[in-house]
Structures are given as structure tokens and as C-alpha cells.
Scaffold this motif. Structure first.
Motif, PDB file in Angstrom:
ATOM      1  N   HIS A 102      -0.950  20.156  -5.006  1.00 28.99           N
ATOM      2  CA  HIS A 102      -1.610  20.724  -6.186  1.00 28.99           C
ATOM      3  C   HIS A 102      -2.120  19.586  -7.067  1.00 28.99           C
ATOM      4  CE1 HIS A 102      -0.015  24.706  -5.288  1.00 28.99           C
ATOM      5  NE2 HIS A 102       1.170  24.136  -5.115  1.00 28.99           N
ATOM      6  N   SER A 103      -3.386  19.632  -7.444  1.00 30.11           N
ATOM      7  CA  SER A 103      -3.941  18.586  -8.306  1.00 30.11           C
ATOM      8  C   SER A 103      -3.239  18.550  -9.659  1.00 30.11           C
ATOM      9  CB  SER A 103      -5.450  18.759  -8.478  1.00 30.11           C
ATOM     10  OG  SER A 103      -5.749  20.011  -9.069  1.00 30.11           O
ATOM     11  N   ARG A 104      -2.693  19.666 -10.089  1.00 32.02           N
ATOM     12  CA  ARG A 104      -1.985  19.701 -11.378  1.00 32.02           C
ATOM     13  C   ARG A 104      -0.765  18.777 -11.393  1.00 32.02           C
ATOM     14  NH1 ARG A 104      -0.228  25.101  -9.295  1.00 32.02           N
ATOM     15  NH2 ARG A 104       1.866  24.711  -8.500  1.00 32.02           N
ATOM     16  N   ASP A 105      -0.279  18.382 -10.210  1.00 34.52           N
ATOM     17  CA  ASP A 105       0.907  17.525 -10.104  1.00 34.52           C
ATOM     18  C   ASP A 105       0.572  16.035 -10.124  1.00 34.52           C
ATOM     19  OD1 ASP A 105       2.456  19.822  -9.930  1.00 34.52           O
ATOM     20  OD2 ASP A 105       2.496  19.779  -7.725  1.00 34.52           O
ATOM     21  N   SER A 106      -0.714  15.705 -10.195  1.00 33.65           N
ATOM     22  CA  SER A 106      -1.108  14.294 -10.064  1.00 33.65           C
ATOM     23  C   SER A 106      -0.490  13.408 -11.150  1.00 33.65           C
ATOM     24  CB  SER A 106      -2.629  14.154 -10.055  1.00 33.65           C
ATOM     25  OG  SER A 106      -3.185  14.633 -11.266  1.00 33.65           O
ATOM     26  N   ASP A 107      -0.400  13.877 -12.378  1.00 34.45           N
ATOM     27  CA  ASP A 107       0.198  13.056 -13.440  1.00 34.45           C
ATOM     28  C   ASP A 107       1.684  12.813 -13.193  1.00 34.45           C
ATOM     29  OD1 ASP A 107      -2.200  12.740 -14.786  1.00 34.45           O
ATOM     30  OD2 ASP A 107      -1.797  14.345 -16.225  1.00 34.45           O
ATOM     31  N   ASP A 108       2.410  13.849 -12.797  1.00 31.90           N
ATOM     32  CA  ASP A 108       3.848  13.693 -12.521  1.00 31.90           C
ATOM     33  C   ASP A 108       4.089  12.757 -11.343  1.00 31.90           C
ATOM     34  OD1 ASP A 108       4.752  15.375 -14.579  1.00 31.90           O
ATOM     35  OD2 ASP A 108       4.550  17.155 -13.314  1.00 31.90           O
ATOM     36  N   VAL A 109       3.301  12.901 -10.301  1.00 26.14           N
ATOM     37  CA  VAL A 109       3.439  12.051  -9.120  1.00 26.14           C
ATOM     38  C   VAL A 109       3.040  10.621  -9.461  1.00 26.14           C
ATOM     39  CG1 VAL A 109       2.567  11.655  -6.772  1.00 26.14           C
ATOM     40  CG2 VAL A 109       3.178  13.984  -7.515  1.00 26.14           C
ATOM     41  N   GLY A 110       1.938  10.465 -10.173  1.00 29.34           N
ATOM     42  CA  GLY A 110       1.496   9.131 -10.573  1.00 29.34           C
ATOM     43  C   GLY A 110       2.493   8.432 -11.479  1.00 29.34           C
ATOM     44  N   ARG A 114       0.844  -1.191   0.000  1.00 26.26           N
ATOM     45  CA  ARG A 114       0.000   0.000   0.000  1.00 26.26           C
ATOM     46  C   ARG A 114       0.877   1.237   0.000  1.00 26.26           C
ATOM     47  NH1 ARG A 114      -5.113   1.499   0.741  1.00 26.26           N
ATOM     48  NH2 ARG A 114      -5.522   3.510   1.657  1.00 26.26           N
ATOM     49  N   THR A 115       0.471   2.233  -0.787  1.00 26.35           N
ATOM     50  CA  THR A 115       1.137   3.533  -0.774  1.00 26.35           C
ATOM     51  C   THR A 115       0.087   4.622  -0.625  1.00 26.35           C
ATOM     52  OG1 THR A 115       1.034   3.757  -3.185  1.00 26.35           O
ATOM     53  CG2 THR A 115       3.029   2.733  -2.264  1.00 26.35           C
ATOM     54  N   ARG A 116       0.532   5.736  -0.063  1.00 26.97           N
ATOM     55  CA  ARG A 116      -0.307   6.928   0.032  1.00 26.97           C
ATOM     56  C   ARG A 116       0.528   8.107  -0.430  1.00 26.97           C
ATOM     57  NH1 ARG A 116      -0.476   4.026   4.359  1.00 26.97           N
ATOM     58  NH2 ARG A 116      -2.377   2.942   4.954  1.00 26.97           N
ATOM     59  N   MET A 117      -0.071   8.949  -1.255  1.00 25.75           N
ATOM     60  CA  MET A 117       0.617  10.130  -1.763  1.00 25.75           C
ATOM     61  C   MET A 117      -0.234  11.353  -1.440  1.00 25.75           C
ATOM     62  SD  MET A 117       1.496   8.282  -5.363  1.00 25.75           S
ATOM     63  CE  MET A 117       0.072   7.216  -5.130  1.00 25.75           C
ATOM     64  N   PHE A 118       0.376  12.293  -0.771  1.00 27.11           N
ATOM     65  CA  PHE A 118      -0.288  13.541  -0.417  1.00 27.11           C
ATOM     66  C   PHE A 118       0.358  14.633  -1.257  1.00 27.11           C
ATOM     67  CE2 PHE A 118      -0.202  10.680   3.186  1.00 27.11           C
ATOM     68  CZ  PHE A 118      -1.533  10.625   3.553  1.00 27.11           C
ATOM     69  N   ILE A 119      -0.422  15.267  -2.115  1.00 27.81           N
ATOM     70  CA  ILE A 119       0.113  16.294  -3.006  1.00 27.81           C
ATOM     71  C   ILE A 119      -0.556  17.628  -2.701  1.00 27.81           C
ATOM     72  CG2 ILE A 119       0.706  14.602  -4.778  1.00 27.81           C
ATOM     73  CD1 ILE A 119      -1.746  15.502  -6.388  1.00 27.81           C
ATOM     74  N   THR A 142      -3.301   5.380  -2.814  1.00 28.95           N
ATOM     75  CA  THR A 142      -4.198   6.520  -2.630  1.00 28.95           C
ATOM     76  C   THR A 142      -3.412   7.793  -2.899  1.00 28.95           C
ATOM     77  OG1 THR A 142      -5.460   5.355  -0.927  1.00 28.95           O
ATOM     78  CG2 THR A 142      -5.654   7.756  -0.966  1.00 28.95           C
ATOM     79  N   MET A 143      -4.041   8.737  -3.611  1.00 30.85           N
ATOM     80  CA  MET A 143      -3.451  10.055  -3.815  1.00 30.85           C
ATOM     81  C   MET A 143      -4.489  11.085  -3.392  1.00 30.85           C
ATOM     82  SD  MET A 143      -1.950  11.935  -7.274  1.00 30.85           S
ATOM     83  CE  MET A 143      -1.024  10.501  -7.782  1.00 30.85           C
ATOM     84  N   VAL A 144      -4.074  11.981  -2.514  1.00 30.87           N
ATOM     85  CA  VAL A 144      -4.983  12.975  -1.947  1.00 30.87           C
ATOM     86  C   VAL A 144      -4.358  14.353  -2.083  1.00 30.87           C
ATOM     87  CG1 VAL A 144      -6.134  13.728   0.172  1.00 30.87           C
ATOM     88  CG2 VAL A 144      -5.830  11.293  -0.268  1.00 30.87           C
ATOM     89  N   VAL A 145      -5.160  15.336  -2.446  1.00 31.84           N
ATOM     90  CA  VAL A 145      -4.694  16.721  -2.479  1.00 31.84           C
ATOM     91  C   VAL A 145      -4.930  17.329  -1.107  1.00 31.84           C
ATOM     92  CG1 VAL A 145      -4.949  18.990  -3.553  1.00 31.84           C
ATOM     93  CG2 VAL A 145      -5.222  16.913  -4.936  1.00 31.84           C
ATOM     94  N   VAL A 146      -3.876  17.915  -0.538  1.00 31.94           N
ATOM     95  CA  VAL A 146      -3.950  18.535   0.782  1.00 31.94           C
ATOM     96  C   VAL A 146      -3.653  20.032   0.655  1.00 31.94           C
ATOM     97  CG1 VAL A 146      -3.312  16.404   1.988  1.00 31.94           C
ATOM     98  CG2 VAL A 146      -1.519  18.004   1.298  1.00 31.94           C
ATOM     99  N   ALA A 147      -4.007  20.792   1.669  1.00 37.72           N
ATOM    100  CA  ALA A 147      -3.806  22.243   1.625  1.00 37.72           C
ATOM    101  C   ALA A 147      -2.329  22.614   1.579  1.00 37.72           C
ATOM    102  CB  ALA A 147      -4.476  22.901   2.826  1.00 37.72           C
ATOM    103  N   SER A 148      -1.506  21.938   2.370  1.00 37.22           N
ATOM    104  CA  SER A 148      -0.070  22.230   2.370  1.00 37.22           C
ATOM    105  C   SER A 148       0.653  21.165   3.186  1.00 37.22           C
ATOM    106  CB  SER A 148       0.216  23.618   2.946  1.00 37.22           C
ATOM    107  OG  SER A 148      -0.128  23.668   4.309  1.00 37.22           O
ATOM    108  N   LEU A 149       1.974  21.180   3.063  1.00 31.71           N
ATOM    109  CA  LEU A 149       2.827  20.317   3.867  1.00 31.71           C
ATOM    110  C   LEU A 149       3.635  21.200   4.808  1.00 31.71           C
ATOM    111  CD1 LEU A 149       3.876  17.814   1.055  1.00 31.71           C
ATOM    112  CD2 LEU A 149       2.212  17.446   2.893  1.00 31.71           C
ATOM    113  N   ILE A 150       4.476  20.602   5.630  1.00 31.04           N
ATOM    114  CA  ILE A 150       5.183  21.338   6.676  1.00 31.04           C
ATOM    115  C   ILE A 150       6.103  22.436   6.116  1.00 31.04           C
ATOM    116  CG2 ILE A 150       7.142  19.758   6.888  1.00 31.04           C
ATOM    117  CD1 ILE A 150       6.747  20.050   9.980  1.00 31.04           C
ATOM    118  N   ASP A 151       6.593  22.248   4.909  1.00 29.38           N
ATOM    119  CA  ASP A 151       7.412  23.243   4.210  1.00 29.38           C
ATOM    120  C   ASP A 151       6.692  23.533   2.892  1.00 29.38           C
ATOM    121  OD1 ASP A 151       9.321  24.396   2.385  1.00 29.38           O
ATOM    122  OD2 ASP A 151      10.964  23.538   3.548  1.00 29.38           O
ATOM    123  N   SER A 152       6.403  24.772   2.612  1.00 30.48           N
ATOM    124  CA  SER A 152       5.602  25.119   1.430  1.00 30.48           C
ATOM    125  C   SER A 152       6.277  24.738   0.110  1.00 30.48           C
ATOM    126  CB  SER A 152       5.281  26.616   1.433  1.00 30.48           C
ATOM    127  OG  SER A 152       6.481  27.369   1.349  1.00 30.48           O
TER     128      SER A 152
END
Length: 138
Positions: A88-96, A81-86, A111-121
């Protein structure tokens, strides 16, 4: 590290990352047949690698996660199992695409989820990995 083997005891692995001790967590925890890897980003030797590049940040983050499971003798084929938190939705293809490069043969649940931000912008992706260290029956 606590415990040994996969007898149900808990084993903890620290990569020495800057937040592990400060925030009170382990890079990976193994219990029974499973190894769970905490969120990994593209922080390499204390610096963010590949700023602005979601594909290469993803590869770097997964390499850190794969290094953690390697501590327990596991590799990409053991990832279930993997989880990816991105951020920006525009990055989904690159991350995928990066995920596919690493796990295309294994094809773990993902699972890939768009989040508001990570600890470092500047971080565009954070990943988690779960691996199975038992042996599948044929």
C-alpha cells in the motif's frame, strides 16, 4: 555452506525458514565481495509479527536480513543497497521511517516499490539487502 572467504566461491546461508527448502532458495548468498539477501518479511518463529503495522513489520524484516549478513561478519554499515516492496502506498512513510532508523548513517542505495500483494495478504512489506564485504579504500 559452500566455499570459504571471499575468494569468488559461492557461500550459501540458510536461516531454516519454512519456504527456503520447499521453494529451493537460500536466505543469503555470498560471492566475491558481495552478499545478497533474499526477500525477508516479518515472519518470526513461523508467525507474522506486527500484523497491521508497516513500521514494525519493516524493522522485523530488516532484522532478519541483518542477521543473515551477520553470518558473514557484516553489519548495517556494510549494506550498499536495499529494496522495499510494499502493498500500500499509504505505508511508504512508515516503511521509509523504519529504513531511516536502521540505515540513516549508512544511506545505502534504496528502492521502494508498491506491489499488488505478497505471499500472505497480512504482510505489508518485504525487503532485500545487498552488502559489500570488501574494504573501501580511504
Amino acid at each position: 555452506m559452500t566455499g570459504s572467504g571471499n575468494s569468488g566461491k559461492i557461500e550459501r546461508y540458510s536461516s531454516g525458514g519454512p519456504w527456503e527448502a520447499a521453494f529451493g532458495y537460500s536466505r543469503a548468498v555470498a560471492v566475491g565481495e558481495y552478499v545478497h539477501v533474499s526477500g525477508c518479511t516479518a515472519i518470526v518463529e513461523g508467525n507474522l509479527a506486527h500484523e497491521g503495522d508497516p513500521h514494525h513489520q519493516t524493522l522485523a524484516a530488516f532484522r532478519i536480513a541483518l542477521d543473515a549478513i551477520a553470518h558473514f561478519g557484516l553489519g548495517p554499515a556494510d549494506v550498499v543497497r536495499t529494496r522495499m516492496f510494499i502493498t500500500h502506498s499509504r505505508d511508504s512513510d512508515d516503511v521509509g521511517r523504519a529504513h531511516g532508523e536502521l540505515f540513516g548513517d549508512t544511506r545505502p542505495a534504496a528502492t521502494m516499490v508498491v506491489v499488488a500483494s505478497l505471499i500472505d495478504s497480512r504482510m505489508l512489506v518485504e525487503v532485500e539487502v545487498d552488502a559489500y564485504r570488501g574494504r573501501a579504500e580511504s
